[in-house]
Scaffold this motif. Structure first.
Motif: not given
Length: 112
Positions: A19-21, A45-46, A53-55, A71-72
């Motif tokens: 996954k990409l952070t 929310p969007i 999108c995981v986080e 933080f994504e």
């Protein structure tokens, strides 16, 4: 004396699972904190509903209210790239233009 063989452990890549952070640091101008924060909160929310999108979380520094961090975690870079072109992100960029003092972005991979 017994000799240790290296590596003592091995890290096996998770093929197809990387996954990409994204760690994005945003510093707003002092007199625009509320506006910038409001615009960033609108993204949450969007973006969380976007495919891949995981986080997606927003943080604000406890001592410096002008400092924010997103933080994504994305399923892969392609999903993140789609997000970067999304209308809601473009709207955020337009709404905050000239109000950001500093912006840094790191693309990362979790290692442990």
């Amino acid at each position: 004396a017994e000799r240790f063989r290296y590596p003592l452990f091995s890290i096996q890549p998770r093929v197809g699972m990387a996954k990409l952070t994204i760690v994005a640091s945003i510093k707003s101008k002092a007199d625009k904190v509320d506006l910038v924060k409001t615009e960033m909160v609108k993204l949450i929310p969007i973006t969380r509903a976007e495919p891949g999108c995981v986080e997606y979380t927003l943080h604000q520094d406890n001592k410096d209210p002008t400092q924010f961090l997103f933080f994504e975690i994305w399923e892969d870079r392609d999903f993140w790239q789609t997000h970067m072109k999304a209308p809601h992100l473009q709207a955020y960029l337009a709404a905050t233009e000239g109000f950001i003092e500093n912006f840094t972005l790191n693309e990362m991979t979790q290692v442990a």
